[in-house]
Design a protein around this motif. Structure first.
Motif, PDB file in Angstrom:
ATOM      1  N   ILE A  28      31.530  35.269  20.436  1.00  0.00           N
ATOM      2  CA  ILE A  28      31.291  36.323  21.598  1.00  0.00           C
ATOM      3  C   ILE A  28      30.212  35.991  22.455  1.00  0.00           C
ATOM      4  N   LEU A  29      28.998  35.437  21.837  1.00  0.00           N
ATOM      5  CA  LEU A  29      28.028  34.891  22.459  1.00  0.00           C
ATOM      6  C   LEU A  29      28.435  33.795  23.435  1.00  0.00           C
ATOM      7  N   LEU A  30      29.076  32.818  22.909  1.00  0.00           N
ATOM      8  CA  LEU A  30      29.601  31.584  23.505  1.00  0.00           C
ATOM      9  C   LEU A  30      30.419  32.181  24.886  1.00  0.00           C
ATOM     10  N   VAL A  31      31.592  33.158  24.344  1.00  0.00           N
ATOM     11  CA  VAL A  31      32.435  33.325  25.712  1.00  0.00           C
ATOM     12  C   VAL A  31      31.589  34.046  26.679  1.00  0.00           C
ATOM     13  N   PHE A  32      30.595  34.780  26.395  1.00  0.00           N
ATOM     14  CA  PHE A  32      29.715  35.481  27.243  1.00  0.00           C
ATOM     15  C   PHE A  32      29.088  34.245  27.909  1.00  0.00           C
ATOM     16  N   TRP A  33      28.364  33.453  27.261  1.00  0.00           N
ATOM     17  CA  TRP A  33      27.656  32.153  27.989  1.00  0.00           C
ATOM     18  C   TRP A  33      28.690  31.549  28.936  1.00  0.00           C
ATOM     19  N   LEU A  34      29.886  31.097  28.438  1.00  0.00           N
ATOM     20  CA  LEU A  34      30.857  30.444  28.999  1.00  0.00           C
ATOM     21  C   LEU A  34      31.450  31.083  30.564  1.00  0.00           C
ATOM     22  N   ASN A  50      30.675  24.862  43.607  1.00  0.00           N
ATOM     23  CA  ASN A  50      31.993  24.258  43.820  1.00  0.00           C
ATOM     24  C   ASN A  50      32.248  22.937  43.035  1.00  0.00           C
ATOM     25  N   SER A  51      31.882  23.067  41.781  1.00  0.00           N
ATOM     26  CA  SER A  51      32.358  21.781  40.693  1.00  0.00           C
ATOM     27  C   SER A  51      33.716  21.931  40.169  1.00  0.00           C
ATOM     28  N   GLN A  52      34.334  20.646  40.229  1.00  0.00           N
ATOM     29  CA  GLN A  52      35.473  20.712  39.684  1.00  0.00           C
ATOM     30  C   GLN A  52      35.793  21.044  38.000  1.00  0.00           C
ATOM     31  N   LYS A  53      34.630  21.239  37.356  1.00  0.00           N
ATOM     32  CA  LYS A  53      34.499  21.495  36.225  1.00  0.00           C
ATOM     33  C   LYS A  53      34.925  22.876  35.981  1.00  0.00           C
ATOM     34  N   ALA A  54      34.911  23.660  36.566  1.00  0.00           N
ATOM     35  CA  ALA A  54      35.199  25.249  36.666  1.00  0.00           C
ATOM     36  C   ALA A  54      36.556  25.354  36.735  1.00  0.00           C
ATOM     37  N   ILE A 107      37.305  36.461  23.333  1.00  0.00           N
ATOM     38  CA  ILE A 107      37.516  36.931  24.620  1.00  0.00           C
ATOM     39  C   ILE A 107      37.977  38.021  25.049  1.00  0.00           C
ATOM     40  N   ALA A 108      38.876  38.777  24.183  1.00  0.00           N
ATOM     41  CA  ALA A 108      39.083  39.990  24.462  1.00  0.00           C
ATOM     42  C   ALA A 108      37.978  41.229  24.691  1.00  0.00           C
ATOM     43  N   ILE A 109      37.062  41.024  23.437  1.00  0.00           N
ATOM     44  CA  ILE A 109      35.669  41.815  23.434  1.00  0.00           C
ATOM     45  C   ILE A 109      34.950  41.453  24.706  1.00  0.00           C
ATOM     46  N   VAL A 110      34.657  40.277  25.034  1.00  0.00           N
ATOM     47  CA  VAL A 110      33.788  39.776  26.095  1.00  0.00           C
ATOM     48  C   VAL A 110      34.301  40.462  27.413  1.00  0.00           C
ATOM     49  N   ASN A 111      35.623  40.386  27.611  1.00  0.00           N
ATOM     50  CA  ASN A 111      36.530  40.564  28.618  1.00  0.00           C
ATOM     51  C   ASN A 111      36.154  42.402  29.142  1.00  0.00           C
ATOM     52  N   LYS A 112      36.148  43.021  27.753  1.00  0.00           N
ATOM     53  CA  LYS A 112      36.181  44.507  28.036  1.00  0.00           C
ATOM     54  C   LYS A 112      35.007  44.910  28.441  1.00  0.00           C
ATOM     55  N   TYR A 113      33.523  44.380  28.061  1.00  0.00           N
ATOM     56  CA  TYR A 113      32.410  44.658  28.481  1.00  0.00           C
ATOM     57  C   TYR A 113      31.479  43.963  29.503  1.00  0.00           C
ATOM     58  N   ARG A 121      42.685  33.513  34.721  1.00  0.00           N
ATOM     59  CA  ARG A 121      42.357  31.906  34.684  1.00  0.00           C
ATOM     60  C   ARG A 121      40.813  31.594  34.173  1.00  0.00           C
ATOM     61  N   HIS A 122      40.041  32.761  34.347  1.00  0.00           N
ATOM     62  CA  HIS A 122      38.560  32.584  33.668  1.00  0.00           C
ATOM     63  C   HIS A 122      38.801  32.669  32.155  1.00  0.00           C
ATOM     64  N   GLN A 123      39.518  33.385  31.514  1.00  0.00           N
ATOM     65  CA  GLN A 123      39.859  33.716  30.058  1.00  0.00           C
ATOM     66  C   GLN A 123      40.371  32.358  29.567  1.00  0.00           C
ATOM     67  N   SER A 124      41.362  31.649  30.649  1.00  0.00           N
ATOM     68  CA  SER A 124      42.109  30.409  29.841  1.00  0.00           C
ATOM     69  C   SER A 124      40.908  29.134  30.048  1.00  0.00           C
ATOM     70  N   TRP A 125      40.113  29.319  31.056  1.00  0.00           N
ATOM     71  CA  TRP A 125      39.097  28.373  30.887  1.00  0.00           C
ATOM     72  C   TRP A 125      38.192  28.241  29.787  1.00  0.00           C
ATOM     73  N   GLN A 126      37.757  29.570  29.337  1.00  0.00           N
ATOM     74  CA  GLN A 126      37.124  29.818  28.223  1.00  0.00           C
ATOM     75  C   GLN A 126      37.901  29.523  26.864  1.00  0.00           C
ATOM     76  N   ALA A 127      38.945  29.750  26.739  1.00  0.00           N
ATOM     77  CA  ALA A 127      39.894  29.191  25.609  1.00  0.00           C
ATOM     78  C   ALA A 127      39.742  27.851  25.498  1.00  0.00           C
ATOM     79  N   VAL A 128      40.260  27.303  26.572  1.00  0.00           N
ATOM     80  CA  VAL A 128      40.480  25.746  26.554  1.00  0.00           C
ATOM     81  C   VAL A 128      38.998  25.115  26.230  1.00  0.00           C
ATOM     82  N   TYR A 129      38.013  25.496  26.756  1.00  0.00           N
ATOM     83  CA  TYR A 129      36.814  24.954  26.585  1.00  0.00           C
ATOM     84  C   TYR A 129      36.368  24.787  25.163  1.00  0.00           C
ATOM     85  N   LEU A 130      36.810  26.085  24.674  1.00  0.00           N
ATOM     86  CA  LEU A 130      36.437  26.217  23.160  1.00  0.00           C
ATOM     87  C   LEU A 130      37.552  25.774  22.043  1.00  0.00           C
TER      88      LEU A 130
END
Length: 146
Positions: A22-28, A39-43, A73-79, A87-96
């Motif tokens: 949860i902390l990692l997803v919030f930080w991500l 404007n980073s491509q890493k985003a 991801i579901a908890i962080v998205n809620k709050y 697309r933000h959630q997908s980025w977080q999931a792929v990163y982890l």
């Protein structure tokens, strides 16, 4: 006040790993927004997806990690106070998932029936959604990375 107490009690039922995710997803979420501002491509998920396939098998431990990532991801998205769209959630999931060497599919599709074309992205592991749950048959797949 009662609502805040109930949320705190619910957090106590989470495992240490779930709280960590949860902390990692919030930080991500914050990190990706900063990358977008620069404007980073890493985003972009397409940029962080590796060309080579992850060649590890999926163990029970990795399945448990995937479930914890999905819950986080579901908890962080809620709050979150800002939008954390698919697309933000997908980025977080792929990163982890990359960090834990878990094979995944990252998919982007366009809704077939909507007059105004609407895109959606989702991530799956072992044919189960990590984020972006949808009826896949409603979408024309335009990108599939694994």
């Amino acid at each position: 006040m009662k609502l805040l107490l109930r949320k705190f009690k619910n957090a106590l039922f989470l495992s240490a790993r779930q709280r960590k995710f949860i902390l990692l997803v919030f930080w991500l979420s914050i990190y990706r927004n900063l990358l977008l501002l620069c404007n980073s491509q890493k985003a972009f998920t397409e940029h962080i997806c590796k060309k080579e396939h992850i060649k590890t098998s999926i163990t029970k431990e990795k399945i448990a990690i995937v479930k914890d990532i999905a819950v986080a991801i579901a908890i962080v998205n809620k709050y979150l106070l800002w939008k954390n769209v698919c697309r933000h959630q997908s980025w977080q999931a792929v990163y982890l998932l990359l960090k834990y060497q878990i094979p995944f599919e990252y998919i982007v599709g366009i809704h077939k029936t909507k007059i105004i074309k609407e895109g959606h992205s989702w991530v799956k592991v072992n044919d189960k959604f990590v984020c972006g749950k949808c009826n896949v048959s409603d979408y024309s797949i335009i990108l599939l990375q694994s």
